[in-house]
Design a protein around this motif. Structure first.
Motif, PDB file in Angstrom:
ATOM      1  N   SER A  76       0.846  -1.189   0.000  1.00  0.00           N
ATOM      2  CA  SER A  76       0.000   0.000   0.000  1.00  0.00           C
ATOM      3  C   SER A  76       0.883   1.240   0.000  1.00  0.00           C
ATOM      4  CB  SER A  76      -0.914  -0.005   1.232  1.00  0.00           C
ATOM      5  OG  SER A  76      -0.165   0.237   2.410  1.00  0.00           O
ATOM      6  N   ASP A  77       0.279   2.398   0.243  1.00  0.00           N
ATOM      7  CA  ASP A  77       1.074   3.633   0.264  1.00  0.00           C
ATOM      8  C   ASP A  77       1.365   4.085   1.686  1.00  0.00           C
ATOM      9  OD1 ASP A  77      -1.451   4.368   1.003  1.00  0.00           O
ATOM     10  OD2 ASP A  77      -1.578   6.107  -0.328  1.00  0.00           O
ATOM     11  N   ARG A  78       1.198   3.190   2.660  1.00  0.00           N
ATOM     12  CA  ARG A  78       1.458   3.527   4.049  1.00  0.00           C
ATOM     13  C   ARG A  78       2.744   2.847   4.521  1.00  0.00           C
ATOM     14  NH1 ARG A  78      -3.121   5.261   6.880  1.00  0.00           N
ATOM     15  NH2 ARG A  78      -2.504   4.228   8.803  1.00  0.00           N
ATOM     16  N   GLY A  79       3.370   3.445   5.531  1.00  0.00           N
ATOM     17  CA  GLY A  79       4.540   2.830   6.124  1.00  0.00           C
ATOM     18  C   GLY A  79       4.129   1.692   7.048  1.00  0.00           C
ATOM     19  N   LEU A  80       5.084   0.852   7.376  1.00  0.00           N
ATOM     20  CA  LEU A  80       4.852  -0.292   8.253  1.00  0.00           C
ATOM     21  C   LEU A  80       5.626  -0.081   9.542  1.00  0.00           C
ATOM     22  CD1 LEU A  80       3.979  -3.234   8.933  1.00  0.00           C
ATOM     23  CD2 LEU A  80       6.013  -3.997   7.681  1.00  0.00           C
ATOM     24  N   LEU A  81       4.929  -0.147  10.673  1.00  0.00           N
ATOM     25  CA  LEU A  81       5.568  -0.032  11.974  1.00  0.00           C
ATOM     26  C   LEU A  81       5.393  -1.348  12.724  1.00  0.00           C
ATOM     27  CD1 LEU A  81       7.038   1.636  14.115  1.00  0.00           C
ATOM     28  CD2 LEU A  81       4.807   2.410  14.949  1.00  0.00           C
ATOM     29  N   LEU A  82       6.510  -2.040  12.958  1.00  0.00           N
ATOM     30  CA  LEU A  82       6.513  -3.274  13.736  1.00  0.00           C
ATOM     31  C   LEU A  82       6.811  -2.907  15.179  1.00  0.00           C
ATOM     32  CD1 LEU A  82       8.651  -5.482  11.314  1.00  0.00           C
ATOM     33  CD2 LEU A  82       6.157  -5.404  11.487  1.00  0.00           C
ATOM     34  N   ILE A  83       5.892  -3.195  16.073  1.00  0.00           N
ATOM     35  CA  ILE A  83       6.037  -2.786  17.458  1.00  0.00           C
ATOM     36  C   ILE A  83       5.895  -3.996  18.373  1.00  0.00           C
ATOM     37  CG2 ILE A  83       3.578  -2.153  17.635  1.00  0.00           C
ATOM     38  CD1 ILE A  83       4.459   0.107  19.546  1.00  0.00           C
ATOM     39  N   GLY A  84       6.728  -4.073  19.387  1.00  0.00           N
ATOM     40  CA  GLY A  84       6.674  -5.198  20.314  1.00  0.00           C
ATOM     41  C   GLY A  84       7.769  -5.108  21.347  1.00  0.00           C
ATOM     42  N   ASP A  85       7.773  -6.048  22.280  1.00  0.00           N
ATOM     43  CA  ASP A  85       8.781  -6.093  23.330  1.00  0.00           C
ATOM     44  C   ASP A  85      10.145  -6.450  22.744  1.00  0.00           C
ATOM     45  OD1 ASP A  85       6.955  -5.431  25.215  1.00  0.00           O
ATOM     46  OD2 ASP A  85       6.883  -7.373  26.213  1.00  0.00           O
ATOM     47  N   PRO A  86      11.220  -6.182  23.486  1.00  0.00           N
ATOM     48  CA  PRO A  86      12.557  -6.575  23.012  1.00  0.00           C
ATOM     49  C   PRO A  86      12.635  -8.084  22.785  1.00  0.00           C
ATOM     50  CG  PRO A  86      12.716  -5.112  24.920  1.00  0.00           C
ATOM     51  CD  PRO A  86      11.274  -5.474  24.779  1.00  0.00           C
ATOM     52  N   ILE A 173       7.670  12.754   3.973  1.00  0.00           N
ATOM     53  CA  ILE A 173       8.174  11.672   3.124  1.00  0.00           C
ATOM     54  C   ILE A 173       7.095  10.621   2.907  1.00  0.00           C
ATOM     55  CG2 ILE A 173       9.828   9.760   3.029  1.00  0.00           C
ATOM     56  CD1 ILE A 173      11.824  11.551   4.491  1.00  0.00           C
ATOM     57  N   LEU A 174       6.383  10.257   3.983  1.00  0.00           N
ATOM     58  CA  LEU A 174       5.359   9.223   3.870  1.00  0.00           C
ATOM     59  C   LEU A 174       4.079   9.722   3.213  1.00  0.00           C
ATOM     60  CD1 LEU A 174       5.783   7.506   7.366  1.00  0.00           C
ATOM     61  CD2 LEU A 174       6.275   6.489   5.138  1.00  0.00           C
ATOM     62  N   SER A 175       3.792  11.005   3.332  1.00  0.00           N
ATOM     63  CA  SER A 175       2.550  11.517   2.756  1.00  0.00           C
ATOM     64  C   SER A 175       2.754  12.057   1.340  1.00  0.00           C
ATOM     65  CB  SER A 175       1.953  12.608   3.652  1.00  0.00           C
ATOM     66  OG  SER A 175       2.879  13.679   3.815  1.00  0.00           O
ATOM     67  N   GLU A 176       3.779  12.882   1.143  1.00  0.00           N
ATOM     68  CA  GLU A 176       4.001  13.508  -0.159  1.00  0.00           C
ATOM     69  C   GLU A 176       4.872  12.667  -1.078  1.00  0.00           C
ATOM     70  OE1 GLU A 176       2.232  16.014  -0.705  1.00  0.00           O
ATOM     71  OE2 GLU A 176       1.635  16.407   1.371  1.00  0.00           O
ATOM     72  N   LYS A 177       5.661  11.760  -0.506  1.00  0.00           N
ATOM     73  CA  LYS A 177       6.538  10.876  -1.275  1.00  0.00           C
ATOM     74  C   LYS A 177       7.608  11.646  -2.048  1.00  0.00           C
ATOM     75  CE  LYS A 177       4.256   7.057  -0.225  1.00  0.00           C
ATOM     76  NZ  LYS A 177       3.531   7.396   0.983  1.00  0.00           N
ATOM     77  N   TYR A 178       8.092  12.725  -1.448  1.00  0.00           N
ATOM     78  CA  TYR A 178       9.245  13.409  -2.022  1.00  0.00           C
ATOM     79  C   TYR A 178       9.965  14.166  -0.918  1.00  0.00           C
ATOM     80  CZ  TYR A 178       6.512  17.803  -2.101  1.00  0.00           C
ATOM     81  OH  TYR A 178       5.768  18.899  -1.760  1.00  0.00           O
ATOM     82  N   ILE A 179      11.226  14.526  -1.204  1.00  0.00           N
ATOM     83  CA  ILE A 179      12.026  15.348  -0.302  1.00  0.00           C
ATOM     84  C   ILE A 179      12.437  16.605  -1.059  1.00  0.00           C
ATOM     85  CG2 ILE A 179      14.225  15.544   0.943  1.00  0.00           C
ATOM     86  CD1 ILE A 179      14.105  12.607   1.548  1.00  0.00           C
ATOM     87  N   ARG A 218      -0.770   8.262  11.831  1.00  0.00           N
ATOM     88  CA  ARG A 218      -1.741   8.058  10.747  1.00  0.00           C
ATOM     89  C   ARG A 218      -1.069   7.565   9.470  1.00  0.00           C
ATOM     90  NH1 ARG A 218      -3.850  12.995  12.625  1.00  0.00           N
ATOM     91  NH2 ARG A 218      -2.936  14.112  10.850  1.00  0.00           N
ATOM     92  N   ARG A 219       0.216   7.782   9.345  1.00  0.00           N
ATOM     93  CA  ARG A 219       0.926   7.393   8.125  1.00  0.00           C
ATOM     94  C   ARG A 219       1.591   6.022   8.231  1.00  0.00           C
ATOM     95  NH1 ARG A 219       0.032  12.562   8.584  1.00  0.00           N
ATOM     96  NH2 ARG A 219      -0.139  13.877   6.719  1.00  0.00           N
ATOM     97  N   PHE A 220       1.384   5.364   9.365  1.00  0.00           N
ATOM     98  CA  PHE A 220       1.895   4.014   9.560  1.00  0.00           C
ATOM     99  C   PHE A 220       0.749   3.050   9.827  1.00  0.00           C
ATOM    100  CE2 PHE A 220       6.077   5.931  10.749  1.00  0.00           C
ATOM    101  CZ  PHE A 220       6.894   5.123   9.970  1.00  0.00           C
ATOM    102  N   ASN A 221       0.892   1.845   9.320  1.00  0.00           N
ATOM    103  CA  ASN A 221       0.069   0.733   9.778  1.00  0.00           C
ATOM    104  C   ASN A 221       0.828   0.043  10.908  1.00  0.00           C
ATOM    105  OD1 ASN A 221      -2.226   0.907   8.292  1.00  0.00           O
ATOM    106  ND2 ASN A 221      -1.740  -0.754   6.874  1.00  0.00           N
ATOM    107  N   PHE A 222       0.195  -0.106  12.062  1.00  0.00           N
ATOM    108  CA  PHE A 222       0.831  -0.732  13.210  1.00  0.00           C
ATOM    109  C   PHE A 222       0.612  -2.244  13.148  1.00  0.00           C
ATOM    110  CE2 PHE A 222       0.971   3.529  14.373  1.00  0.00           C
ATOM    111  CZ  PHE A 222       1.576   3.734  15.601  1.00  0.00           C
ATOM    112  N   VAL A 223       1.693  -2.985  13.245  1.00  0.00           N
ATOM    113  CA  VAL A 223       1.610  -4.443  13.342  1.00  0.00           C
ATOM    114  C   VAL A 223       2.323  -4.840  14.623  1.00  0.00           C
ATOM    115  CG1 VAL A 223       2.271  -6.653  12.323  1.00  0.00           C
ATOM    116  CG2 VAL A 223       1.504  -4.781  10.851  1.00  0.00           C
TER     117      VAL A 223
END
Length: 370
Positions: A76-86, A173-179, A218-223
């Protein structure tokens, strides 16, 4: 490979990735090297129902749904955030996904208190700027910018360890897709090519250190990746990592299943004790993760190989456990001593086996540190 201390996944499994790419006839999103189905097979291993002509080993041990949701997010056009314990395998999963999708897992920014916005966007080659002025040739792209320009996956490790203003550099970067590069009069915008996305990781124990803004969330999907509590899965992970260690060091040393069971049960006991503790002073400072469990076993194996009798013993395992987990003195030593007397001692009398030697080794290790 043999010249590298630790090869990235795309080199370590290069032959397997080449083969998967050669037999992959499913649609591929953007510039992906493998289709979503083959990415999943690469990470989780092949089953008989997949109908492949060769085995594909499982490399990450966890819920299939977690991997599938991560792959869908990257398409998709969203970033991926992997979150969890160490120790839950966030970074390893991110590396495997980047290797399968882009054949490059090394476009990484490591989040720390000292991470700057330049490390996310770009910096300048000062000597070239002095000699020829600011231009695209004198610009040093960050790993994230390189990922944008090449349509690959960029990685951001420990996102919540970096400060809020650095985190917010990712929003555009995640929303406009440019720098935007305002120092350049022309050619001052670097656009992302199809296939670009960001895989970030965050430690759930760092919550409150540098919380993500609502705009960035809002620009990340949390997994969320849960702690491995299933004994079978944890055994598979520990065996997988231990076999890698033995191959890397070219060590021929047997890890008896009974000793592996002692290690697994000890960590399960200590986790239960930590969960029941009324305060932080009553629990070990260690997170008691699967990664730390592997570290204890690795320490015991290397000690046995270099200084022991070329055989792993319960005494050595107990010494490594105490040495690895006793980080505070005297609090952690007192907790481990209580565990040995309250749990291991009765168990050694009731069950025998490796437990009496494990008890003795633990006591000796605590005595040497006290």
């Amino acid at each position: 490979m043999s010249d590298l201390l630790r090869a990235p996944a795309e080199l370590k499994y290069a032959e397997e990735l080449d083969w998967l790419e050669s037999v992959d006839d499913s649609p591929k999103p953007f510039s992906w090297r493998l289709s979503p189905k083959m990415v999943r097979l690469f990470v989780l291993g092949a089953e008989r129902a997949d109908g492949l002509d060769r085995p594909v080993a499982q490399k990450w041990f966890g819920d299939r749904g977690i991997v599938e949701r991560a792959i869908v997010t990257l398409a998709s056009d969203r970033g991926l955030l992997l979150i969890g314990d160490p120790g839950t395998g966030k970074s390893w999963l991110a590396e495997l996904l980047a290797a399968a999708v882009s054949r490059n897992s090394t476009l990484v920014v490591q989040g720390t208190a000292g991470t700057t916005e330049d490390q996310i966007k770009y910096s300048w080659n000062v000597s070239m700027v002095i000699a020829k002025g600011q231009s695209r040739a004198s610009m040093i792209p960050s790993p994230i910018m390189t990922a944008m320009e090449t349509g690959q996956l960029g990685r951001f490790e420990e996102l919540t360890r970096s400060t809020s203003d650095v985190q917010d550099a990712l929003i555009s970067i995640l929303s406009e897709k440019y720098i935007s590069v305002p120092e350049l009069d022309s050619d001052g915008i670097v656009f992302a090519k199809p296939g670009f996305s960001i895989i970030a990781t965050a430690n759930s124990r760092d919550r409150g250190v540098n919380d993500l803004s609502s705009a960035l969330k809002r620009r990340f999907n949390f997994v969320r990746i849960p702690v491995v509590t299933n004994k079978k899965s944890e055994t598979q992970i520990v065996r997988f990592r231990t076999e890698e260690l033995l191959r890397r060091h070219q060590i021929e040393l047997d890890v008896p299943p009974t000793l592996l069971d002692v290690l697994l049960r000890s960590f399960a006991d200590l986790r239960a004790s930590a969960a029941a503790a009324g305060s932080d002073d009553e629990k070990l400072e260690s997170a008691l993760s699967t990664a730390e469990q592997i570290g204890v076993l690795e320490d015991a194996i290397l000690h046995s190989n270099f200084f022991g009798q070329q055989a792993l013993t319960a005494r050595t395992l107990a010494s490594s456990l105490v040495g690895s987990l006793a980080r505070r003195e005297p609090e952690d030593l007192a907790i481990l001593n209580k565990y040995l007397h309250g749990v291991v001692e009765p168990r050694s009398k009731d069950e025998g086996g490796d437990w009496p030697e494990f008890l003795e080794g633990g006591r000796d290790a605590i005595a040497s540190l006290a």
